[in-house]
Design an enzyme around this catalytic site. Structure first.
Site, PDB file in Angstrom:
ATOM      1  N   ASP A   1      13.647  36.848  32.679  1.00 24.86           N
ATOM      2  CA  ASP A   1      14.553  35.735  32.882  1.00 24.86           C
ATOM      3  C   ASP A   1      13.878  34.852  33.951  1.00 24.86           C
ATOM      4  O   ASP A   1      13.047  35.336  34.733  1.00 24.86           O
ATOM      5  CB  ASP A   1      15.897  36.272  33.372  1.00 24.86           C
ATOM      6  CG  ASP A   1      16.827  35.154  33.771  1.00 24.86           C
ATOM      7  OD1 ASP A   1      16.994  34.210  32.987  1.00 24.86           O
ATOM      8  OD2 ASP A   1      17.369  35.218  34.896  1.00 24.86           O
TER       9      ASP A   1
ATOM     10  N   ASP B   1      15.561  31.813  36.082  1.00 26.52           N
ATOM     11  CA  ASP B   1      16.388  31.507  37.264  1.00 26.52           C
ATOM     12  C   ASP B   1      16.951  32.799  37.869  1.00 26.52           C
ATOM     13  O   ASP B   1      17.657  33.539  37.189  1.00 26.52           O
ATOM     14  CB  ASP B   1      17.560  30.594  36.871  1.00 26.52           C
ATOM     15  CG  ASP B   1      17.093  29.253  36.309  1.00 26.52           C
ATOM     16  OD1 ASP B   1      16.090  28.726  36.800  1.00 26.52           O
ATOM     17  OD2 ASP B   1      17.744  28.746  35.384  1.00 26.52           O
TER      18      ASP B   1
HETATM   19  C1  BG6 Z   1      20.269  29.833  33.295  1.00 24.11           C
HETATM   20  C2  BG6 Z   1      21.105  29.784  34.556  1.00 24.11           C
HETATM   21  O1  BG6 Z   1      18.976  30.209  33.579  1.00 24.11           O
HETATM   22  O2  BG6 Z   1      20.245  28.559  32.669  1.00 24.11           O
HETATM   23  C3  BG6 Z   1      22.492  29.242  34.234  1.00 24.11           C
HETATM   24  O3  BG6 Z   1      21.209  31.078  35.106  1.00 24.11           O
HETATM   25  C4  BG6 Z   1      22.371  27.895  33.535  1.00 24.11           C
HETATM   26  O4  BG6 Z   1      23.239  29.144  35.421  1.00 24.11           O
HETATM   27  C5  BG6 Z   1      21.513  28.035  32.290  1.00 24.11           C
HETATM   28  O5  BG6 Z   1      23.663  27.402  33.185  1.00 24.11           O
HETATM   29  C6  BG6 Z   1      21.327  26.726  31.533  1.00 24.11           C
HETATM   30  O6  BG6 Z   1      20.512  25.863  32.276  1.00 24.11           O
HETATM   31  P1  BG6 Z   1      20.117  24.402  31.875  1.00 24.11           P
HETATM   32  O7  BG6 Z   1      18.903  24.133  32.731  1.00 24.11           O
HETATM   33  O8  BG6 Z   1      19.785  24.381  30.412  1.00 24.11           O
HETATM   34  O9  BG6 Z   1      21.274  23.516  32.195  1.00 24.11           O
HETATM   35 MG    MG Z   2      19.025  34.440  35.780  1.00 23.16          MG
END
Ligand code: BG6
Ligand code: MG
Length: 218
Positions: free
Chosen positions: A13, A15
């Protein structure tokens, strides 16, 4: 229980595992929630971990049930949040990834593991580019190539397919319960770190990212 010796690929993963964008998500959602007068704090933000952008917005909206938005309005507000989020992402540099993460990824590659990213984010490519991280991975599966977000295993199954491995010989490293659920549903070895540390869904919980090198010896 899986034998770690059978593992040939590791899916990460992004984030909360390789780097942290939590606070940027928080600030951008907070700005939108304030505008729509929806109560929002770090506790609600925690529920958004690993969840797609639109599903995150639905969780935020559930705190103000009297606010009825059309699908088009929801899309427009989510796009507005994303624009602000991306201005924060612009400030990211290679220094936002720790030396430990870089050294561990390098060591795992040298041991012959295939490495992939498995992220719900549609901004994953941009973040990897800003932080100069793309070179560590054989493939990237993200929010742009899936129709079902975590806890559905799709993003990880696609990552396994991109690196040419069966899901059964892949491990998934996650900081979100939704991600661990996806790893289990995809028949992969679930590894928890950060917020997910100690989750009953995980076969391994890592105290530090560098501990991966202890569990996956090649
Ligand atoms: C994930 C995060 O990696 O990405 C979430 O943990 C987030 O919190 C999701 O909502 C979607 O992200 P993005 O960048 O497509 O808005
Ligand atoms: Mg994550």
């Amino acid at each position: 229980m899986k034998n770690t010796n059978d593992i040939k690929g590791i899916i990460f993963d992004l984030d909360g595992v390789l780097l942290s964008t939590d606070h940027f998500h928080y600030l951008a959602w907070k700005s939108l929630a304030d505008k729509l007068e929806i109560p929002f704090d770090e506790t609600v933000n925690e529920k958004l971990r690993g969840v797609s952008r639109m599903a995150s917005f639905e969780i935020i909206l559930s705190n103000k049930p009297e606010l009825k938005l059309t699908e088009a309005e929801k899309e427009a507000y989510a796009a507005e949040k994303n624009e602000l989020y991306r201005t924060y992402l612009q400030t990211m540099t290679p220094a936002d990834v720790s030396d430990d993460v870089r050294a561990t990824l390098k060591a795992l590659r040298e041991r012959g593991y295939l490495l992939a990213v498995g992220s719900s984010s549609k901004n994953a490519g941009f973040i990897l580019e800003r932080t100069e991280m793309r070179e560590y991975f054989d493939a990237v599966s993200d929010g742009n190539n899936i129709t079902n977000s975590k806890p559905d295993p799709e993003v990880f199954l696609k990552a396994a397919e991109y690196i040419g491995l069966a899901p059964e010989v892949c491990a998934v490293v996650e900081d979100a319960e939704a991600g661990l659920e996806g790893a289990v549903a995809g028949k992969m070895l679930p590894v928890a770190i950060g917020s997910a540390h100690g989750s009953p869904l995980a076969q391994i919980s890592l105290d530090t990212f560098a501990d991966l090198a202890v569990h996956f010896a090649g």
